[in-house]
Enzyme design. Structure first.
Site, PDB file in Angstrom:
ATOM      1  N   ARG A 117       0.624  -1.456  -4.112  1.00  0.00           N
ATOM      2  CA  ARG A 117      -0.508  -0.927  -3.351  1.00  0.00           C
ATOM      3  C   ARG A 117      -1.682  -1.890  -3.484  1.00  0.00           C
ATOM      4  O   ARG A 117      -1.762  -2.659  -4.419  1.00  0.00           O
ATOM      5  CB  ARG A 117      -0.892   0.463  -3.864  1.00  0.00           C
ATOM      6  CG  ARG A 117       0.159   1.511  -3.500  1.00  0.00           C
ATOM      7  CD  ARG A 117      -0.131   2.853  -4.137  1.00  0.00           C
ATOM      8  NE  ARG A 117      -1.452   3.342  -3.806  1.00  0.00           N
ATOM      9  CZ  ARG A 117      -2.355   3.726  -4.701  1.00  0.00           C
ATOM     10  NH1 ARG A 117      -2.093   3.667  -5.982  1.00  0.00           N
ATOM     11  NH2 ARG A 117      -3.518   4.179  -4.313  1.00  0.00           N
ATOM     12  N   LYS A 182       1.746   1.827 -17.175  1.00  0.00           N
ATOM     13  CA  LYS A 182       2.397   2.064 -15.882  1.00  0.00           C
ATOM     14  C   LYS A 182       3.899   1.834 -15.966  1.00  0.00           C
ATOM     15  O   LYS A 182       4.360   0.789 -16.419  1.00  0.00           O
ATOM     16  CB  LYS A 182       1.768   1.151 -14.823  1.00  0.00           C
ATOM     17  CG  LYS A 182       2.305   1.407 -13.437  1.00  0.00           C
ATOM     18  CD  LYS A 182       1.292   1.073 -12.373  1.00  0.00           C
ATOM     19  CE  LYS A 182       1.923   1.065 -11.000  1.00  0.00           C
ATOM     20  NZ  LYS A 182       0.949   1.011  -9.925  1.00  0.00           N
ATOM     21  N   ARG A 317      -9.247   5.160 -12.632  1.00  0.00           N
ATOM     22  CA  ARG A 317      -9.058   4.707 -14.018  1.00  0.00           C
ATOM     23  C   ARG A 317      -9.705   5.728 -14.931  1.00  0.00           C
ATOM     24  O   ARG A 317     -10.612   6.455 -14.532  1.00  0.00           O
ATOM     25  CB  ARG A 317      -9.763   3.364 -14.242  1.00  0.00           C
ATOM     26  CG  ARG A 317      -9.182   2.274 -13.397  1.00  0.00           C
ATOM     27  CD  ARG A 317      -9.874   0.979 -13.653  1.00  0.00           C
ATOM     28  NE  ARG A 317      -9.570   0.478 -14.993  1.00  0.00           N
ATOM     29  CZ  ARG A 317     -10.104  -0.614 -15.506  1.00  0.00           C
ATOM     30  NH1 ARG A 317     -10.988  -1.304 -14.829  1.00  0.00           N
ATOM     31  NH2 ARG A 317      -9.777  -1.016 -16.706  1.00  0.00           N
TER      32      ARG A 317
HETATM   33  C1  BTN Z   1       2.265   0.253  -6.667  1.00  0.00           C
HETATM   34  O1  BTN Z   1       1.465  -0.680  -6.514  1.00  0.00           O
HETATM   35  O2  BTN Z   1       2.131   1.061  -7.577  1.00  0.00           O
HETATM   36  C2  BTN Z   1       3.410   0.447  -5.715  1.00  0.00           C
HETATM   37  C3  BTN Z   1       4.616  -0.379  -6.094  1.00  0.00           C
HETATM   38  C4  BTN Z   1       5.763  -0.210  -5.138  1.00  0.00           C
HETATM   39  C5  BTN Z   1       6.895  -1.180  -5.409  1.00  0.00           C
HETATM   40  C6  BTN Z   1       8.112  -0.874  -4.595  1.00  0.00           C
HETATM   41  S1  BTN Z   1       9.522  -1.778  -5.121  1.00  0.00           S
HETATM   42  C7  BTN Z   1      10.403  -1.269  -3.704  1.00  0.00           C
HETATM   43  C8  BTN Z   1       9.437  -1.315  -2.547  1.00  0.00           C
HETATM   44  N1  BTN Z   1       9.387  -2.628  -1.971  1.00  0.00           N
HETATM   45  C9  BTN Z   1       8.201  -3.205  -2.125  1.00  0.00           C
HETATM   46  O3  BTN Z   1       7.899  -4.355  -1.722  1.00  0.00           O
HETATM   47  N2  BTN Z   1       7.371  -2.384  -2.781  1.00  0.00           N
HETATM   48  C10 BTN Z   1       8.015  -1.134  -3.099  1.00  0.00           C
END
Ligand code: BTN
Length: 324
Positions: A117, A182, A317
């Site tokens: 994100r 996380k 946060r």
């Molecule tokens: C975040 O930032 O918390 C979200 C992370 C999401 C990662 C997943 S891995 C599978 C899918 N493909 C991606 O490129 N991103 C999501």
């Protein structure tokens, strides 16, 4: 998008136990010369796999791997389901499929351009974690999106807690956390237009067993399932549990809306009752986190008043970590 050729797939499945395998043994198994085994090892190393060789002993992986088992995934989850060895991002691969059946899923053993994100990268080393994207269509457009993104977090947390033991919590809107670190994240993206049915791609990344090299690239406190539960994790079984739960929860959400998940979300909220800072690029708000409401609003109490906050590009946060 890439798939390993069958010989490399077989080599990797031999190495997955983390033990030594001699070039001779592997060569015999595949009817290949030792020189061609060594060439194939170089190809596997290019995927980022940490394979070392010791004279007189052979090849081994730095640590065992639990590889995704395509036959078992398809048997347990049905189709459409696509498993790739290497992709840029599973979200992009699923997007390229267009409108597919609800619950259709793309998984990969590694991502070269995994996205998080708010423009972050998602570190996605081969065979180490879970990376997948699931398709879902909603009739009602943008308004429901906030709810869906909260429901996805509840579904993934509940799936892990039920199969491995209670421990995973949520950080608004849908980050998976354990003891302030996380564990995973969810990237929800829209395809198509806002009025009428909306096609949604739900991308899930879950840390399973972080390799040392990859850990250096992660820019925030992290944890993985192997550490939390102190046991080796079967990634195929984990994928089956999480994807089945997501499909069930999204079906319930499509029928009943977010109301059916509010209690669960608030129970799983790792900041409930705590001071938090909500930030976007321009401003920040401080308050006590009071969980979510059935329309998806986050409740933030400050100065005796409760404000309702809606999605967007906000990050949350704890007040201590933001000021300490
Ligand atoms: C975040 O930032 O918390 C979200 C992370 C999401 C990662 C997943 S891995 C599978 C899918 N493909 C991606 O490129 N991103 C999501």
């Amino acid at each position: 998008m890439k798939k390993l050729d069958p010989a490399n797939q077989l080599l990797l499945s031999q190495l997955a136990d983390g033990r030594f395998h001699s070039g001779e043994e592997l060569g015999e198994m595949l009817s290949l010369s030792r020189a061609s085994i060594s060439k194939r090892m170089a190809e596997l190393r290019r995927l980022g796999l940490d394979i070392f060789s010791v004279k007189g002993k052979g090849y081994r992986l730095a640590s065992p791997l639990s590889l995704l088992d395509e036959a078992k995934l398809k048997e347990s989850l049905g189709e459409p389901l696509w498993l790739w060895s290497e992709v840029g991002s599973t979200n992009d691969v699923l997007k390229a499929e267009g409108a597919v059946q609800n619950g259709a899923v793309v998984l990969a053993e590694c991502q070269t351009a995994g996205r998080g994100r708010r423009g972050h990268n998602w570190v996605s080393p081969f065979g180490a974690h879970l990376y997948f994207s699931l398709f879902w269509q909603l009739d009602s457009g943008h308004a429901a999106l906030q709810g869906l993104s909260l429901v996805a977090g509840v579904a993934v947390a509940n799936a892990i807690n039920d199969s491995l033991g209670d421990g995973v919590r949520l950080k608004w809107p849908n980050d998976l956390y354990h003891n302030g670190r996380k564990l995973g994240g969810i990237l929800v993206e829209l395809v198509g237009q806002a009025n009428g049915p909306v096609n949604i791609i739900i991308g899930v990344g879950l840390n399973v067993a972080m390799p040392m090299e990859a850990a250096r690239q992660v820019d925030q406190p992290w944890t993985d399932l192997q550490q939390i539960y102190n046991q080796p994790i079967d990634r195929t079984q984990l994928a089956v549990d999480v994807i089945s739960r997501l499909r069930q929860s999204l079906t319930l959400f499509s029928e009943k809306g977010l109301a059916a998940f509010v209690d669960d979300w608030n129970r799983l909220d790792c900041f409930w009752g705590q001071a938090v800072v909500l930030k976007n690029e321009q401003s920040q708000q401080v308050g006590i986190c009071r969980g979510i409401e059935s329309d998806g609003a986050l409740l933030l109490e400050a100065g005796g008043k409760v404000s309702r906050i809606y999605g967007g590009e906000l990050s949350m946060r704890s007040y201590d970590s933001a000021t300490g």
